[in-house]
Every structure is written in structure tokens, then in C-alpha cells.
Write an enzyme that holds these catalytic residues in place. Structure first.
Site, PDB file in Angstrom:
ATOM      1  CG  HIS A  51      -7.605  -2.133  -4.403  1.00 31.06           C
ATOM      2  ND1 HIS A  51      -7.150  -3.159  -5.194  1.00 31.06           N
ATOM      3  CD2 HIS A  51      -6.514  -1.421  -4.046  1.00 31.06           C
ATOM      4  CE1 HIS A  51      -5.838  -3.067  -5.316  1.00 31.06           C
ATOM      5  NE2 HIS A  51      -5.433  -2.019  -4.616  1.00 31.06           N
ATOM      6  CG  ASP A  52      -5.653   0.897  -6.804  1.00 31.03           C
ATOM      7  OD1 ASP A  52      -5.971   1.569  -5.801  1.00 31.03           O
ATOM      8  OD2 ASP A  52      -4.580   0.284  -6.893  1.00 31.03           O
ATOM      9  CG  ASP A  92      -2.220  -6.358  -2.006  1.00 32.42           C
ATOM     10  OD1 ASP A  92      -1.328  -6.115  -2.848  1.00 32.42           O
ATOM     11  OD2 ASP A  92      -3.413  -6.083  -2.177  1.00 32.42           O
ATOM     12  CG  ASP A  97       1.281  -2.277  -4.299  1.00 29.86           C
ATOM     13  OD1 ASP A  97       0.240  -1.942  -4.887  1.00 29.86           O
ATOM     14  OD2 ASP A  97       2.077  -1.457  -3.802  1.00 29.86           O
ATOM     15  CD  GLU A 128      -0.260  -2.192  -8.878  1.00 32.08           C
ATOM     16  OE1 GLU A 128      -1.191  -1.387  -8.963  1.00 32.08           O
ATOM     17  OE2 GLU A 128       0.544  -2.191  -7.921  1.00 32.08           O
TER      18      GLU A 128
END
Length: 561
Positions: A330-331, A99, A201, A258
Site C-alpha cells: 500500500h506504500d 496491522d 508498523d 516493518e
């Protein structure tokens, strides 16, 4: 002619390290735990692992608040553990992706600490420090997590710093050239250490359109949502081009952003000369969240809307470049609960296999989130106090403030909680599901004695083997080129609750078909002639000269025969 790239042929397995495998008995997953499970990931068919943030962090937002970009968090091990993981994975033909969180740092990062300590320090301009008036913030922006996006600077009158997320995550100032060069140096350093790419991210937030004074409020708190001032702002493309030129373009790596990108801008982002290799599309994943972002308000989406969101993303992205396809991360909450929240009695191996069939036939690099391949589900905790996720608590409090019934708010917020995907991986039926010998940091889902990897591997008809077979179909043998590089062509689009498409390359055609409803449908068998490659039922039902699609049946057919 489609340009062949290794990252187009990748299958990504996303690991949330805190919840994947604990190797040292402290109740928290770690990097050595991932190394221990490399054979499991390889046997499934994945050849890349995306690891959520494992950097040094005070953990105010699950590691997305980084205090040292160069150092692994003690909770997950050491840098040497990560280097060993990279090396062991390479031996097995698996690449490691990290990430990349470069919109903000932790307030405990050295840069921010120096900025606080000395108002005249160069580090002040690494962030956004602005004067307010009469003790009020510079403007009335609302952070993503609620409340003002401006935090008072300790011991400085009328001085504030900007944080789009939590107060412990100050935003970086991408207009500062020296700060950017520091980030570029860090990115290139990780690639030199053997990292094969990054999931980037919150990258669409790096350009700010600064507002002096208040805007018209859009909520009872007197604030206005910050996103309209910091997402995809004019000038961001110059920053992204500079980022790519100084980092990504220098290496043969995978970059997954993202980034919710409008269709008419996709070519700039993911075209042959785009800023990134691919982006995530949020239309289907966030179909259960209203535009206001309030989890406690249902959206009443339909299967047709879900189908259109998925297939529109497919057809728009393939015109311009490449995409990353996913149902879980994960979100998100678990996809089986997301898409069957109103008819929970239909949650079964059949429907889980149906979702796998839909997802793994799409054009784009597939991302499988840990536990998705064994059919892990949402956890049901007794009260809001049992949830860790800060966003869950914020949504719950906002729902109560909206004067909604407490049970209604809890049911909706807990169903959508990010903790649903963060419960420990269910490896076997032993204590704590084989995740740890200690009490895990977050409760294990009680259904682990039935839903676990060991049982799934032993059962040749399991969801796990359904995933494995679909992935093998995609990356090996006869169908590899058409299923990776072929176009997606929607089919049966005029029929309600049918999700179907063909993957087409030259004279090859492979049909993916799902009857996304709890009733049968009749079809002309000629539309389904060919070799059956996958089926979530034991057989195809032909009656009275008709193909009977059974409830939630999903099939894959080689149409070239």
C-alpha cells in the site's frame, strides 16, 4: 536443520480494505467485501490475509492514525463483521493478520485528549510533551511528512508535543510502563479474538534519543531529519524484547515487522529467538527513491543493482532467520511501473509474469498485494488535485519549492504516488470494475475493461494463472520443501541483466532464471537441463546448440533430472 513453522509455509495476500470490495454501495471497500471474496483469495493459493488498518480513525493518514484500538471503523463495518470474517476465513483454511500501529495514536485517541485536557494527567507521560523557548520548538527535528516534528499545544505557552508523522499522530512514549501495558493488553485481546498475527508498523521508531536544542540543519527549512534520532536507537532492543515477552511469545502467531534492520543485527530481530518472525527488506522496493526520500529526484538504478539488492537480502536473511518477500504494498507504486518506468513499451504480460517468477521463487513468506496477481498498473491522473495521498502532495510541493520544472515534478511524483496501489480492485469489466455500485472514493484505473480478475480467471494463459501455478509449485507436492525451506544460491551473477538463483535443499535443486532485458542471450543448454516447471513464453528456444533466452524470459527448471 530448518525449523518448520506454519508461517513459513504461509502465502500472504495483502488487502487495502478501502479499495478491495464495497459490499454496501457507498463507494468504499469494507470488511464484508473481503468476506465475499474469500474464495477468490483461496483459489489463487493464498492462506493468510493481511488487512491494512481498519480501526476507528479520523483518517488523516489512511487509518494509521488510530483513535480506538478496540473498535472497527464505521467506514469498514463493525467488530462483528470482523469476527465473522475471521470465522469464515478459518473455515477455508485462511488466517487473518492485522496491522499493528503502536508507535503513535491519533490525536483524537482518548489518551491524548485527556493529556490535552489536564497537564497533570498521567496521560501526559503517555506521549512526549516538551517545553520550548520563546515560542520555538524544543529542537529542530523535521517530521517524515515535512515541517517541524513539534506541534504547539493549544492554550499552553511554550508547550509542544512530538509527532514523527502528521500533526494528528502524536508519538507514544515507550518509556512509560503503564502505557506499554495498555498496548500489551490490546494486542493479546485481538489474538484472543482469533487474529493469527500482525504486521507491525513503524516499530523501529519507538525508542527516541531526545535532543535538547537544535542540531545542524540538513535542509533549507532550517530543520534536520528526525530519523537519525528515532530509528533503531540504542535501547530499542530492550523495548522489543519486552514487547515480545508480554505478547507475541505467548501465542502461536505470525509477526512481520516493518523494520529496516542492518545485516549485522538481523539475528536479534529474526533469529530463532528474535523479536519477530520476519521483517520486510526495503532495498529493492525503494530502489527508485534516493536516500533523501525525495520522489522528484530520479535514482537511475540499474538491473544489476536491483538484482544485487534482492539477492543480497536473500543471502543475508537466510543466514540468520526468515524474511517476508514482496514487490508491492500500500506504500508503493505498482511494481511493473516501478521496474519499467524508463521503457514503458516493455510493460506487458511477459514482463509481469517475469516479475512474478522472480518474486515467488524467493526464500521467505511471499506477500502479494491486491491486484498484483492480475497485473494492475499505475493510474495516470490529470493533475495533482486528483491525488488523495498526503505524501504525494507533500512531495509535489517540495519539488516545486526546489525550483524544478512543474511537469517534471508532477510526472515523477505521480509515478511514485502511493495512490497507484490504492485504486479500486479491478474485478470485472462492468461499471466501476465491479468494485462498487457507487462512485468509488478513488478513481478506477481506466484499463479495467482489459485488466480485471474475471477476464484473467477465464484466460488460462493469464498473469493470474501464472501466479497460481507458481504458488501451487511452492506449497504443494514434490517441490514444497525445497521451495520453502531450501537455501537461495545466486547464479550467473557475472552476467549483466540476468537475475537467477537456485533453491537448494539436500540433493534437490530448482533454478529460477530471468533475462531482465529487451534482447536475447545465448547460453549453454547444459546449464538448463531438467524438467521445465514454468515459462512466460510458449517454448524454450534452442538454436545451433545454444539456449536462446528471449527478451524478459523467465523460467523455472527442476535441475534434479
Amino acid at each position: 536443520m530448518e525449523i518448520k513453522k506454519w508461517w513459513k509455509e504461509a502465502i500472504i495476500y495483502q488487502v487495502y480494505p478501502r479499495s478491495f470490495q464495497d459490499s454496501n454501495g457507498d463507494g468504499t471497500g469494507d470488511l464484508n467485501g473481503i468476506t465475499q471474496r474469500l474464495d477468490y483469495i483461496k483459489d489463487l493459493g493464498a492462506n493468510a490475509i493481511w488487512i491494512c488498518p481498519m480501526y476507528k480513525s479520523p483518517w488523516s493518514d489512511y487509518g494509521y492514525d488510530i483513535s480506538d484500538y478496540y473498535k472497527v471503523s464505521e467506514a469498514f463495518g463493525t467488530n462483528e463483521d470482523l469476527y465473522r470474517l475471521i470465522a469464515k476465513a478459518k473455515e477455508k483454511g485462511i488466517r487473518i493478520l492485522l496491522d499493528l500501529v503502536i508507535n503513535h495514536t491519533s490525536d483524537e485517541h482518548e489518551w491524548f485528549q485527556k493529556a490535552l485536557a489536564n497537564p497533570k494527567s498521567k496521560y501526559r507521560d503517555y506521549y512526549f510533551f516538551k517545553k520550548g523557548a520563546n515560542g520555538k520548538p524544543p529542537n529542530n527535528w523535521r517530521s517524515y511528512f515535512g515541517g517541524s516534528a513539534w506541534e504547539p499545544v493549544p492554550n499552553e505557552k511554550n508547550m509542544f508535543y512530538l509527532h514523527a508523522f502528521t500533526t494528528k499522530m502524536p508519538d507514544l512514549n515507550w518509556e512509560n510502563e503503564e502505557m506499554k501495558q495498555e498496548l500489551y493488553k490490546m494486542i493479546n485481546w485481538w489474538v484472543e479474538k482469533g487474529v493469527s498475527g500482525f504486521r507491525i508498523d513503524a516499530i523501529m521508531n519507538i525508542k527516541k534519543t531526545m535532543l535538547a536544542g537544535d542540531a545542524q540543519k540538513d535542509g533549507s527549512d532550517g530543520l534536520v531529519a528526525i530519523d537519525k534520532y528515532i530509528i533503531n536507537q540504542p535501547g530499542i532492543q530492550d523495548l522489543l524484547f519486552d514487547l515480545k515477552k508480554n505478547t507475541f511469545a505467548k501465542h502461536d502467531i505470525m509477526t512481520v515487522a516493518e523494520a529496516a534492520v542492518p545485516d549485522d543485527e538481523l539475528e536479534n530481530f529474526i533469529g530463532n529467538d528474535g523479536f519477530f518472525n520476519m521483517v520486510f527488506d526495503f532495498r529493492a522496493a525503494d530502489i527508485d527513491v534516493p536516500e533523501t526520500g525525495e520522489w522528484f529526484l530520479p535514482t537511475n538504478w540499474t538491473v544489476n543493482e536491483l538484482r544485487d539488492a534482492l539477492l543480497t537480502a536473500q543471502t543475508s536473511v537466510q543466514k540468520m532467520g526468515w524474511g517476508a518477500t514482496y514487490f508491492e504494498n500500500h506504500d508503493q507504486n505498482r511494481s511493473i511501473n516501478k521496474y519499467f518506468s524508463r521503457n514503458k513499451e516493455d510493460i506487458s504480460e511477459v514482463t509481469k509474469k517475469m516479475l512474478a517468477t522472480i518474486l515467488l521463487g524467493f526464500r521467505g513468506t511471499p506477500v502479494i498485494f491486491e491486484g498484483e496477481e492480475i497485473g494492475m498498473e499505475n493510474i495516470e491522473l490529470a493533475s495533482i488535485d486528483e491525488y488523495e495521498d498526503v505524501a504525494t502532495h507533500n512531495q509535489y510541493n517540495n519539488g516545486l519549492a526546489s525550483k524544478l520544472d512543474e511537469k517534471t515534478v508532477f510526472d515523477l511524483v505521480s509515478y511514485r504516488s502511493r495512490d497507484n496501489s490504492r485504486t479500486p480492485m479491478q474485478w470485472d469489466a462492468s461499471l466501476h470494475a465491479g468494485f462498487s455500485t457507487a462512485t468509488p472514493w478513488l478513481p478506477v484505473n481506466p484499463n479495467y475493461k482489459v485488466i480485471n480478475a474475471e477476464a484473467a480467471i477465464q484466460n488460462k494463459n493469464s498473469i493470474y494463472h501464472h501466479y497460481k501455478n507458481l504458488l501451487s509449485l511452492r506449497n504443494h507436492g514434490t517441490f514444497k520443501n525445497v521451495l520453502i525451506y531450501g537455501k537461495t544460491v545466486p547464479k550467473f551473477a557475472d552476467l549483466d541483466n540476468i537475475m537467477a538463483y537456485e533453491r537448494v535443499l539436500n540433493d534437490q535443486k530448482v533454478l529460477y532464471f530471468a533475462n531482465f532485458q529487451n534482447k536475447t542471450m545465448e547460453f549453454n543448454p547444459s546449464d538448463f537441463t531438467g524438467n521445465l516447471l514454468s515459462n512466460n513464453y510458449d517454448e524454450l528456444l534452442i538454436q545451433d546448440g545454444k539456449f536462446i533466452a528471449q527478451p524478459y524470459q523467465a523460467i523455472v527448471i527442476d535441475r534434479n533430472v
